[in-house]
Write a protein that holds these residues in place. Structure first.
Motif, PDB file in Angstrom:
ATOM      1  N   LYS A 176      15.945 -34.640  73.081  1.00 48.54           N
ATOM      2  CA  LYS A 176      16.056 -35.907  73.805  1.00 48.54           C
ATOM      3  C   LYS A 176      15.978 -35.677  75.315  1.00 48.54           C
ATOM      4  N   ILE A 177      16.612 -34.605  75.790  1.00 53.38           N
ATOM      5  CA  ILE A 177      16.599 -34.301  77.222  1.00 53.38           C
ATOM      6  C   ILE A 177      15.187 -33.989  77.693  1.00 53.38           C
ATOM      7  N   SER A 178      14.374 -33.395  76.839  1.00 54.01           N
ATOM      8  CA  SER A 178      13.006 -33.023  77.225  1.00 54.01           C
ATOM      9  C   SER A 178      12.097 -34.235  77.413  1.00 54.01           C
ATOM     10  N   ARG A 179      12.511 -35.409  76.908  1.00 52.50           N
ATOM     11  CA  ARG A 179      11.753 -36.657  77.023  1.00 52.50           C
ATOM     12  C   ARG A 179      10.418 -36.628  76.275  1.00 52.50           C
ATOM     13  N   ILE A 180      10.299 -35.727  75.330  1.00 50.81           N
ATOM     14  CA  ILE A 180       9.105 -35.683  74.487  1.00 50.81           C
ATOM     15  C   ILE A 180       9.244 -36.739  73.394  1.00 50.81           C
ATOM     16  N   ASP A 181       8.250 -37.606  73.258  1.00 46.24           N
ATOM     17  CA  ASP A 181       8.270 -38.611  72.195  1.00 46.24           C
ATOM     18  C   ASP A 181       7.986 -37.943  70.851  1.00 46.24           C
ATOM     19  N   PHE A 182       8.726 -38.353  69.839  1.00 47.85           N
ATOM     20  CA  PHE A 182       8.558 -37.737  68.527  1.00 47.85           C
ATOM     21  C   PHE A 182       7.132 -37.917  68.004  1.00 47.85           C
ATOM     22  N   LYS A 183       6.522 -39.065  68.288  1.00 49.56           N
ATOM     23  CA  LYS A 183       5.172 -39.315  67.776  1.00 49.56           C
ATOM     24  C   LYS A 183       4.157 -38.334  68.350  1.00 49.56           C
ATOM     25  N   GLU A 184       4.482 -37.704  69.492  1.00 41.97           N
ATOM     26  CA  GLU A 184       3.570 -36.753  70.105  1.00 41.97           C
ATOM     27  C   GLU A 184       3.547 -35.417  69.369  1.00 41.97           C
ATOM     28  N   ILE A 185       4.596 -35.129  68.635  1.00 44.93           N
ATOM     29  CA  ILE A 185       4.655 -33.866  67.887  1.00 44.93           C
ATOM     30  C   ILE A 185       4.906 -34.108  66.402  1.00 44.93           C
ATOM     31  N   ALA A 186       4.785 -35.363  65.966  1.00 42.06           N
ATOM     32  CA  ALA A 186       5.117 -35.722  64.580  1.00 42.06           C
ATOM     33  C   ALA A 186       4.250 -34.985  63.577  1.00 42.06           C
ATOM     34  N   PHE A 187       2.940 -34.875  63.857  1.00 38.26           N
ATOM     35  CA  PHE A 187       2.032 -34.220  62.914  1.00 38.26           C
ATOM     36  C   PHE A 187       2.451 -32.784  62.667  1.00 38.26           C
ATOM     37  N   VAL A 188       2.753 -32.040  63.735  1.00 33.96           N
ATOM     38  CA  VAL A 188       3.170 -30.642  63.606  1.00 33.96           C
ATOM     39  C   VAL A 188       4.506 -30.549  62.884  1.00 33.96           C
ATOM     40  N   PHE A 189       5.426 -31.449  63.227  1.00 33.33           N
ATOM     41  CA  PHE A 189       6.751 -31.433  62.608  1.00 33.33           C
ATOM     42  C   PHE A 189       6.664 -31.638  61.103  1.00 33.33           C
ATOM     43  N   TYR A 190       5.901 -32.623  60.669  1.00 28.73           N
ATOM     44  CA  TYR A 190       5.763 -32.893  59.234  1.00 28.73           C
ATOM     45  C   TYR A 190       4.997 -31.768  58.535  1.00 28.73           C
ATOM     46  N   PHE A 191       4.061 -31.156  59.245  1.00 25.88           N
ATOM     47  CA  PHE A 191       3.314 -30.031  58.677  1.00 25.88           C
ATOM     48  C   PHE A 191       4.253 -28.863  58.400  1.00 25.88           C
ATOM     49  N   ILE A 192       5.165 -28.590  59.342  1.00 28.75           N
ATOM     50  CA  ILE A 192       6.140 -27.512  59.159  1.00 28.75           C
ATOM     51  C   ILE A 192       7.123 -27.859  58.052  1.00 28.75           C
ATOM     52  N   LEU A 193       7.526 -29.119  57.969  1.00 31.49           N
ATOM     53  CA  LEU A 193       8.451 -29.538  56.919  1.00 31.49           C
ATOM     54  C   LEU A 193       7.841 -29.338  55.532  1.00 31.49           C
ATOM     55  N   ALA A 194       6.530 -29.586  55.430  1.00 27.28           N
ATOM     56  CA  ALA A 194       5.861 -29.391  54.145  1.00 27.28           C
ATOM     57  C   ALA A 194       5.959 -27.932  53.711  1.00 27.28           C
ATOM     58  N   PHE A 195       5.742 -27.009  54.648  1.00 31.85           N
ATOM     59  CA  PHE A 195       5.870 -25.590  54.324  1.00 31.85           C
ATOM     60  C   PHE A 195       7.320 -25.220  54.037  1.00 31.85           C
ATOM     61  N   LEU A 196       8.257 -25.914  54.676  1.00 30.90           N
ATOM     62  CA  LEU A 196       9.674 -25.657  54.418  1.00 30.90           C
ATOM     63  C   LEU A 196      10.036 -26.029  52.988  1.00 30.90           C
ATOM     64  N   VAL A 197       9.501 -27.137  52.506  1.00 28.70           N
ATOM     65  CA  VAL A 197       9.735 -27.551  51.120  1.00 28.70           C
ATOM     66  C   VAL A 197       9.147 -26.528  50.156  1.00 28.70           C
ATOM     67  N   ILE A 198       7.917 -26.083  50.440  1.00 30.04           N
ATOM     68  CA  ILE A 198       7.273 -25.074  49.592  1.00 30.04           C
ATOM     69  C   ILE A 198       8.080 -23.779  49.595  1.00 30.04           C
ATOM     70  N   ASN A 199       8.604 -23.401  50.754  1.00 23.65           N
ATOM     71  CA  ASN A 199       9.404 -22.183  50.866  1.00 23.65           C
ATOM     72  C   ASN A 199      10.678 -22.282  50.029  1.00 23.65           C
ATOM     73  N   ASN A 200      11.339 -23.450  50.055  1.00 24.18           N
ATOM     74  CA  ASN A 200      12.552 -23.640  49.260  1.00 24.18           C
ATOM     75  C   ASN A 200      12.261 -23.540  47.767  1.00 24.18           C
ATOM     76  N   LEU A 201      11.152 -24.135  47.349  1.00 22.76           N
ATOM     77  CA  LEU A 201      10.775 -24.058  45.940  1.00 22.76           C
ATOM     78  C   LEU A 201      10.480 -22.617  45.527  1.00 22.76           C
ATOM     79  N   ALA A 202       9.811 -21.881  46.423  1.00 22.33           N
ATOM     80  CA  ALA A 202       9.475 -20.485  46.118  1.00 22.33           C
ATOM     81  C   ALA A 202      10.725 -19.615  46.034  1.00 22.33           C
ATOM     82  N   VAL A 203      11.692 -19.867  46.906  1.00 21.56           N
ATOM     83  CA  VAL A 203      12.943 -19.097  46.876  1.00 21.56           C
ATOM     84  C   VAL A 203      13.667 -19.313  45.555  1.00 21.56           C
ATOM     85  N   PHE A 204      13.747 -20.571  45.128  1.00 26.29           N
ATOM     86  CA  PHE A 204      14.426 -20.850  43.853  1.00 26.29           C
ATOM     87  C   PHE A 204      13.651 -20.283  42.669  1.00 26.29           C
ATOM     88  N   LEU A 205      12.319 -20.327  42.751  1.00 26.92           N
ATOM     89  CA  LEU A 205      11.492 -19.843  41.655  1.00 26.92           C
ATOM     90  C   LEU A 205      11.636 -18.342  41.454  1.00 26.92           C
TER      91      LEU A 205
END
Length: 276
Positions: free
Chosen positions: A55-84
């Motif tokens: 919030k202090i950086s004043r970066i709008d979430f929509k400006e980095i939303a694509f990258v954030f969701y892309f990383i989250l997708a890999f985070l979900v895959i990583n969690n599934l792989a750890v459990f598997l």
């Protein structure tokens, strides 16, 4: 699609005014702390502070939303792989077992495994905002200067800076080529079947690769004509002097790192165990 992808976003914030070296060292200390700690209390506080700094950086979430969701997708895959591949890692770590749900085959979901993977997810979520802040508030040229300032060869530093500059260029070229191909009748929308859309993507990827190779050749010729690499040292135009606010930022981050690691290892282990 966002007009910028992992690119410098010019704003007027306290974090933007810090030098690249300061932001790099703070990012390394923050990442090291998050990676070493499995204390849920520490990670929750770090998660809150990371989004506060966002919030202090004043970066709008929509400006980095694509990258954030892309990383989250890999985070979900990583969690599934750890459990598997390691469904009882939490049981081995916390030395207790509380079954929650019996799944197929040898898989049983335990509270210990859920808690372990929850902490693992927290670790990533504390680092992602800080990493995005660092990339979005640090100019590539200043980033190269900061790497060189902490001892990295200027050739490597300059290569990293060029790569950071190159990401938005690739995205811009992709959009332009895509629009040109769609104007020629190649359908990339959801109206087409998935396999057909993937096949049509080839009409974009080949021109994109050729354009990228042409740009690489142009840059290499320009660097060669300017005798890049002839000397062992060089100066950077974008390098900024160290100021008081940089000292406060480093002291603050260093203090937080010591405090968090002390809390983490105060019980003799870096794992917080609520099952005892």
């Amino acid at each position: 699609m966002s007009p910028k992808l992992l690119a410098y976003i010019e704003k007027d914030s306290w974090i933007h005014r810090l030098t690249g070296s300061t932001k790099l060292l703070c990012f390394l200390m923050w990442s090291m702390t998050a990676m070493l700690s499995y204390d849920t209390r520490v990670l929750m506080v770090m998660l809150f502070l990371s989004y506060l700094m966002f919030k202090i950086s004043r970066i709008d979430f929509k400006e980095i939303a694509f990258v954030f969701y892309f990383i989250l997708a890999f985070l979900v895959i990583n969690n599934l792989a750890v459990f598997l591949f390691s469904p009882y890692e939490g049981v081995h770590i916390y030395h207790t077992r509380h079954d929650l749900v019996k799944l197929i085959g040898p898989y049983t979901l335990t509270w210990e495994q859920l808690f372990y993977q929850f902490n693992m997810t927290l670790k990533y979520l504390t680092i992602i905002p800080i990493g995005l802040i660092f990339l979005a508030t640090t100019h590539p040229s200043e980033f190269a200067a900061s790497l060189n300032k902490i001892g990295v060869s200027y050739k490597i530093a300059y290569s990293v800076a060029i790569a950071m500059r190159y990401i938005p260029d690739i995205q811009r070229d992709f959009i332009e080529i895509s629009q040109a191909q769609q104007a020629r009748g190649i359908d990339l929308s959801r109206n087409e079947k998935l396999l057909k859309r993937l096949k049509n993507m080839g009409a974009i990827l080949m021109p994109l690769v050729l354009t990228s190779l042409d740009r690489i050749e142009t840059i290499s010729y320009a660097m060669e004509l300017r005798s890049f690499g002839k000397y062992k040292k060089r100066t950077f135009y974008s390098e900024r002097p160290f100021r008081k606010q940089d000292g406060f930022a480093l002291l603050g981050m260093g203090g937080l790192m010591i405090l968090f690691l002390w809390i983490t290892f105060s019980n003799g282990s870096r794992f917080y165990n609520p099952f005892l």
